[in-house]
Design a protein around this motif. Structure first.
Motif, PDB file in Angstrom:
ATOM      1  N   GLU A   1      41.323 -39.610  71.869  1.00  0.00           N
ATOM      2  CA  GLU A   1      42.041 -38.812  70.883  1.00  0.00           C
ATOM      3  C   GLU A   1      41.073 -37.832  70.223  1.00  0.00           C
ATOM      4  OE1 GLU A   1      45.185 -38.705  70.239  1.00  0.00           O
ATOM      5  OE2 GLU A   1      45.783 -40.367  71.570  1.00  0.00           O
ATOM      6  N   THR A   2      41.487 -36.569  70.178  1.00  0.00           N
ATOM      7  CA  THR A   2      40.629 -35.542  69.583  1.00  0.00           C
ATOM      8  C   THR A   2      40.327 -35.853  68.121  1.00  0.00           C
ATOM      9  OG1 THR A   2      41.606 -33.899  71.063  1.00  0.00           O
ATOM     10  CG2 THR A   2      40.406 -33.067  69.162  1.00  0.00           C
ATOM     11  N   ALA A   3      41.317 -36.391  67.431  1.00  0.00           N
ATOM     12  CA  ALA A   3      41.134 -36.693  66.013  1.00  0.00           C
ATOM     13  C   ALA A   3      40.097 -37.782  65.782  1.00  0.00           C
ATOM     14  CB  ALA A   3      42.472 -37.116  65.403  1.00  0.00           C
ATOM     15  N   ALA A   4      39.819 -38.577  66.822  1.00  0.00           N
ATOM     16  CA  ALA A   4      38.853 -39.672  66.677  1.00  0.00           C
ATOM     17  C   ALA A   4      37.415 -39.233  66.939  1.00  0.00           C
ATOM     18  CB  ALA A   4      39.221 -40.812  67.628  1.00  0.00           C
ATOM     19  N   THR A   5      37.242 -37.981  67.362  1.00  0.00           N
ATOM     20  CA  THR A   5      35.890 -37.470  67.615  1.00  0.00           C
ATOM     21  C   THR A   5      35.167 -37.223  66.296  1.00  0.00           C
ATOM     22  OG1 THR A   5      36.568 -36.453  69.710  1.00  0.00           O
ATOM     23  CG2 THR A   5      34.564 -35.603  68.688  1.00  0.00           C
ATOM     24  N   LYS A   6      34.009 -37.862  66.147  1.00  0.00           N
ATOM     25  CA  LYS A   6      33.257 -37.772  64.900  1.00  0.00           C
ATOM     26  C   LYS A   6      31.770 -37.536  65.190  1.00  0.00           C
ATOM     27  CE  LYS A   6      36.953 -39.085  62.581  1.00  0.00           C
ATOM     28  NZ  LYS A   6      37.705 -38.150  61.702  1.00  0.00           N
ATOM     29  N   GLN A   7      31.106 -36.913  64.260  1.00  0.00           N
ATOM     30  CA  GLN A   7      29.658 -36.741  64.401  1.00  0.00           C
ATOM     31  C   GLN A   7      28.944 -38.050  64.107  1.00  0.00           C
ATOM     32  OE1 GLN A   7      27.605 -33.559  62.445  1.00  0.00           O
ATOM     33  NE2 GLN A   7      28.042 -32.209  64.174  1.00  0.00           N
ATOM     34  N   ALA A   8      27.917 -38.303  64.898  1.00  0.00           N
ATOM     35  CA  ALA A   8      27.092 -39.492  64.692  1.00  0.00           C
ATOM     36  C   ALA A   8      25.697 -39.210  65.239  1.00  0.00           C
ATOM     37  CB  ALA A   8      27.718 -40.699  65.375  1.00  0.00           C
ATOM     38  N   ASP A   9      24.790 -40.139  65.041  1.00  0.00           N
ATOM     39  CA  ASP A   9      23.398 -39.959  65.465  1.00  0.00           C
ATOM     40  C   ASP A   9      23.218 -40.305  66.943  1.00  0.00           C
ATOM     41  OD1 ASP A   9      22.669 -39.209  62.929  1.00  0.00           O
ATOM     42  OD2 ASP A   9      22.004 -41.219  62.344  1.00  0.00           O
ATOM     43  N   PHE A  10      22.505 -39.441  67.646  1.00  0.00           N
ATOM     44  CA  PHE A  10      22.056 -39.732  69.007  1.00  0.00           C
ATOM     45  C   PHE A  10      20.537 -39.823  68.961  1.00  0.00           C
ATOM     46  CE2 PHE A  10      20.587 -38.842  73.274  1.00  0.00           C
ATOM     47  CZ  PHE A  10      21.492 -39.521  74.077  1.00  0.00           C
ATOM     48  N   HIS A  11      19.993 -40.900  69.515  1.00  0.00           N
ATOM     49  CA  HIS A  11      18.548 -41.147  69.453  1.00  0.00           C
ATOM     50  C   HIS A  11      17.901 -40.736  70.774  1.00  0.00           C
ATOM     51  CE1 HIS A  11      19.438 -43.353  65.794  1.00  0.00           C
ATOM     52  NE2 HIS A  11      20.383 -44.004  66.465  1.00  0.00           N
ATOM     53  N   THR A  12      17.116 -39.687  70.763  1.00  0.00           N
ATOM     54  CA  THR A  12      16.530 -39.151  71.989  1.00  0.00           C
ATOM     55  C   THR A  12      15.377 -40.009  72.481  1.00  0.00           C
ATOM     56  OG1 THR A  12      14.838 -37.762  70.953  1.00  0.00           O
ATOM     57  CG2 THR A  12      17.067 -36.838  71.107  1.00  0.00           C
ATOM     58  N   ALA A  13      14.994 -39.780  73.725  1.00  0.00           N
ATOM     59  CA  ALA A  13      13.871 -40.524  74.308  1.00  0.00           C
ATOM     60  C   ALA A  13      12.569 -40.205  73.584  1.00  0.00           C
ATOM     61  CB  ALA A  13      13.741 -40.207  75.792  1.00  0.00           C
ATOM     62  N   GLY A  14      12.523 -39.023  72.966  1.00  0.00           N
ATOM     63  CA  GLY A  14      11.309 -38.634  72.242  1.00  0.00           C
ATOM     64  C   GLY A  14      11.235 -39.177  70.836  1.00  0.00           C
ATOM     65  N   GLY A  15      12.258 -39.960  70.439  1.00  0.00           N
ATOM     66  CA  GLY A  15      12.216 -40.582  69.124  1.00  0.00           C
ATOM     67  C   GLY A  15      12.915 -39.806  68.032  1.00  0.00           C
ATOM     68  N   ARG A  16      13.491 -38.657  68.359  1.00  0.00           N
ATOM     69  CA  ARG A  16      14.200 -37.881  67.348  1.00  0.00           C
ATOM     70  C   ARG A  16      15.636 -38.373  67.209  1.00  0.00           C
ATOM     71  NH1 ARG A  16      15.259 -32.631  67.715  1.00  0.00           N
ATOM     72  NH2 ARG A  16      15.352 -32.640  69.998  1.00  0.00           N
ATOM     73  N   THR A  17      16.228 -38.100  66.065  1.00  0.00           N
ATOM     74  CA  THR A  17      17.638 -38.397  65.823  1.00  0.00           C
ATOM     75  C   THR A  17      18.378 -37.074  65.677  1.00  0.00           C
ATOM     76  OG1 THR A  17      17.129 -40.488  64.716  1.00  0.00           O
ATOM     77  CG2 THR A  17      19.284 -39.512  64.290  1.00  0.00           C
ATOM     78  N   VAL A  18      19.420 -36.901  66.495  1.00  0.00           N
ATOM     79  CA  VAL A  18      20.170 -35.647  66.523  1.00  0.00           C
ATOM     80  C   VAL A  18      21.646 -35.936  66.277  1.00  0.00           C
ATOM     81  CG1 VAL A  18      20.762 -33.611  67.893  1.00  0.00           C
ATOM     82  CG2 VAL A  18      18.532 -34.725  68.212  1.00  0.00           C
ATOM     83  N   LYS A  19      22.265 -35.148  65.412  1.00  0.00           N
ATOM     84  CA  LYS A  19      23.690 -35.276  65.166  1.00  0.00           C
ATOM     85  C   LYS A  19      24.463 -34.624  66.309  1.00  0.00           C
ATOM     86  CE  LYS A  19      23.905 -37.107  60.931  1.00  0.00           C
ATOM     87  NZ  LYS A  19      24.593 -38.389  60.646  1.00  0.00           N
ATOM     88  N   THR A  20      25.488 -35.323  66.821  1.00  0.00           N
ATOM     89  CA  THR A  20      26.328 -34.749  67.860  1.00  0.00           C
ATOM     90  C   THR A  20      27.717 -35.365  67.770  1.00  0.00           C
ATOM     91  OG1 THR A  20      26.388 -34.141  70.207  1.00  0.00           O
ATOM     92  CG2 THR A  20      25.847 -36.431  69.697  1.00  0.00           C
ATOM     93  N   ASN A  21      28.674 -34.749  68.434  1.00  0.00           N
ATOM     94  CA  ASN A  21      30.056 -35.237  68.411  1.00  0.00           C
ATOM     95  C   ASN A  21      30.229 -36.389  69.390  1.00  0.00           C
ATOM     96  OD1 ASN A  21      31.228 -33.536  66.451  1.00  0.00           O
ATOM     97  ND2 ASN A  21      31.303 -31.852  67.926  1.00  0.00           N
ATOM     98  N   PHE A  22      30.745 -37.505  68.892  1.00  0.00           N
ATOM     99  CA  PHE A  22      31.047 -38.666  69.720  1.00  0.00           C
ATOM    100  C   PHE A  22      32.561 -38.844  69.835  1.00  0.00           C
ATOM    101  CE2 PHE A  22      26.671 -39.653  68.999  1.00  0.00           C
ATOM    102  CZ  PHE A  22      26.290 -40.546  70.002  1.00  0.00           C
ATOM    103  N   MET A  23      33.016 -39.030  71.073  1.00  0.00           N
ATOM    104  CA  MET A  23      34.413 -39.379  71.311  1.00  0.00           C
ATOM    105  C   MET A  23      34.538 -40.890  71.185  1.00  0.00           C
ATOM    106  SD  MET A  23      35.073 -36.909  74.646  1.00  0.00           S
ATOM    107  CE  MET A  23      33.957 -37.867  75.677  1.00  0.00           C
ATOM    108  N   ASN A  24      35.664 -41.355  70.665  1.00  0.00           N
ATOM    109  CA  ASN A  24      35.814 -42.783  70.389  1.00  0.00           C
ATOM    110  C   ASN A  24      37.186 -43.296  70.817  1.00  0.00           C
ATOM    111  OD1 ASN A  24      33.294 -43.400  68.555  1.00  0.00           O
ATOM    112  ND2 ASN A  24      34.161 -41.491  67.767  1.00  0.00           N
ATOM    113  N   GLN A  25      37.211 -44.482  71.411  1.00  0.00           N
ATOM    114  CA  GLN A  25      38.456 -45.179  71.679  1.00  0.00           C
ATOM    115  C   GLN A  25      38.156 -46.647  71.949  1.00  0.00           C
ATOM    116  OE1 GLN A  25      40.603 -45.065  75.494  1.00  0.00           O
ATOM    117  NE2 GLN A  25      39.222 -43.393  76.147  1.00  0.00           N
ATOM    118  N   THR A  26      39.179 -47.479  71.796  1.00  0.00           N
ATOM    119  CA  THR A  26      39.061 -48.908  72.081  1.00  0.00           C
ATOM    120  C   THR A  26      40.098 -49.284  73.126  1.00  0.00           C
ATOM    121  OG1 THR A  26      38.320 -49.383  69.827  1.00  0.00           O
ATOM    122  CG2 THR A  26      39.180 -51.234  71.101  1.00  0.00           C
ATOM    123  N   GLY A  27      39.680 -50.048  74.139  1.00  0.00           N
ATOM    124  CA  GLY A  27      40.604 -50.455  75.187  1.00  0.00           C
ATOM    125  C   GLY A  27      39.917 -51.363  76.188  1.00  0.00           C
ATOM    126  N   PHE A  28      40.656 -51.733  77.226  1.00  0.00           N
ATOM    127  CA  PHE A  28      40.100 -52.582  78.269  1.00  0.00           C
ATOM    128  C   PHE A  28      39.507 -51.713  79.381  1.00  0.00           C
ATOM    129  CE2 PHE A  28      42.382 -55.858  76.109  1.00  0.00           C
ATOM    130  CZ  PHE A  28      41.697 -57.030  76.409  1.00  0.00           C
TER     131      PHE A  28
END
Length: 471
Positions: free
Chosen positions: A271-298
């Motif tokens: 769901e587009t409405a469930a897309t939220k910004q959150a932290d992505f942790h890079t291999a170099g140790g930095r934290t970058v804000k980016t859009n995460f898609m979210n859903q729960t299911g099997f």
């Protein structure tokens, strides 16, 4: 620290029999269902061994009848799909999967080899092992001698590859548009003033469904624009200008291209409405804000030593994205040791589990010059003056000039769009001089010398034939 590896696995399906109609009739008239099943098994076994450089490996004998592997493999595939008796005799799952096994094995084996070579620093990576393998398989169709053997070792090719590729290409192009837009196309572009062997033309046309268009490479920009336009059209506008300025010369004897385009919705959309910004942790140790898609299911999921695997199926579950997520701090370790066989095992272990999925929404566009990468894999002679592509034109005068690869990927809430293209530009080698002739048909002088000391042991001249050797 987490980083996501995305691998799209393309499974096999039944494909249209039209391309093999003549061969299908020929072999259905010649052999019965049981015999065809035996031939299919022999073909699959033959696919695992031998070298294209050895012409004896291009066929099998069954019941005293000679059968060419690459001529019948597609026909047997079609018959097997349309004849339940043959399918049951074959066993081991779908016959189409069996007859495309050589191609699938080559593509999947190349996946991890290329991944290892192309992964650099903390950069993103996206490529199509299918596109690269298919383009190079068309090149391999004209390789002979040591060049063919090197390509077999480096790329996992075998003499039965060409017929097997026909099965795989037909299978992918048969996917219903209601499930996905999945199209793959091949083309070869010989120079108008160069000769291409009819056997080679027939091979790429029959087994790779390749378009064949002659070009006037003396008009380099026009030739470049024609090839680029073809690639752009076949990838729905996503791959542009794969052939850069300078990649084509007036002396280009032949070019080969593959293009693949894919677009499909997720089986379970985010769901587009469930897309939220959150932290992505890079291999170099930095934290970058980016859009995460979210859903729960099997979703099919498994947890193994140091990693998690999740399957995100596309519509009708014909294709899926498999995401391998190493544990914090273990990305490099997992990345280095993951093999194609281990990936297959993880996929087999995955089972339906209630999962809360958070996945970045992302887009990638990558561009690769693969010359040095392929040399590192062992494909050395193909690029040098010892190249043997005499199967293309009957001569020892061409080698690979450049292998270019370009990709596009868009992962979003509704689904995924991806495209890739591979360009192989052949080049004319310096003409191998005819042997110089030294014909001593006139008076000459001679010396017999000790090469170690430089001392002249004998000396003389020859002015006329002696009668002794003319008797």
């Amino acid at each position: 620290m987490k980083k996501i590896i995305v691998l799209t696995l393309l499974s096999a399906l039944v494909f249209s029999a039209a391309a093999f109609a003549a061969d299908t009739k020929e072999f259905s008239d010649k052999f019965g269902a049981k015999e065809l099943a035996e031939i299919a098994r022999a073909v699959m076994q033959k696919a695992k061994s031998g070298s294209q450089s050895d012409s004896s490996n291009n066929g099998i004998t069954f019941g005293g009848k000679g059968v060419d592997i690459n001529k019948i493999i597609g026909a047997v595939n079609v018959l097997a799909q349309n004849n339940g008796n043959i399918g049951s005799l074959l066993g081991d799952g779908a016959a189409g999967q069996g007859l495309s096994a050589s191609a699938v094995s080559a593509v999947n084996g190349l996946t991890m080899k290329l991944y290892t070579e192309l992964a650099e620093n903390d950069s993103n990576l996206f490529f199509s092992p299918y596109s690269i393998s298919t383009a190079l398989a068309m090149v391999y169709a004209g390789a002979r001698g040591e060049t063919a053997k090197e390509m077999e070792t480096a790329l996992g090719f075998s003499p039965a590859l060409h017929g097997s590729m026909a099965s795989l290409i037909g299978s992918l192009n048969s996917v219903s548009p209601e499930i996905a837009q999945l199209h793959t196309a091949n083309a070869i572009w010989p120079a108008a003033d160069k000769t291409i062997l009819s056997d080679y033309r027939n091979r790429v046309a029959t087994n790779y469904f390749s378009e064949i268009t002659t070009l006037d490479y003396s008009k380099t920009e026009n030739a470049r624009n024609i090839i680029n336009k073809w690639v752009e059209e076949k990838t729905n506008g996503k791959i542009k200008d794969i052939v850069s300025r300078g990649a084509i010369s007036a002396k280009t004897p032949l070019a080969l291209t593959n293009a693949v385009y894919f677009k499909s919705d997720w089986q379970s959309k985010f769901e587009t409405a469930a897309t939220k910004q959150a932290d992505f942790h890079t291999a170099g140790g930095r934290t970058v804000k980016t859009n995460f898609m979210n859903q729960t299911g099997f979703f099919d999921y498994c947890k193994a030593d140091g990693l998690e695997l999740l399957e995100l199926p596309y519509k009708a579950e014909r294709l899926s994205m498999y995401i391998i997520l190493p544990e914090n701090g273990k990305f490099s370790e997992i990345e280095k040791k993951l093999t194609s066989q281990q990936l297959d095992s993880l996929v087999a272990q995955a089972a339906g589990t209630n999962i809360r999925v958070s996945l970045p929404k992302f887009r990638l566009e990558e561009n690769y010059d693969l010359n040095e990468t392929l040399k590192k894999l062992g494909m050395v002679s193909a690029f040098g003056d010892k190249a043997n592509f005499s199967g293309m034109n009957g001569l020892l005068d061409i080698s690979i000039g450049v292998v270019l690869h370009k990709t596009f990927l868009d992962v979003y809430e509704a689904g995924t769009e991806a495209a890739a293209a591979t360009y192989v530009g052949m080049k004319s080698m310096a003409v191998r001089d005819e042997p110089k002739q030294f014909k001593a048909d006139r008076p000459f002088m001679f010396v017999i010398r000790d090469n170690t000391t430089g001392a002249n042991i004998f000396a003389g001249r020859y002015m006329k034939p002696s009668t002794k050797y003319n008797e």
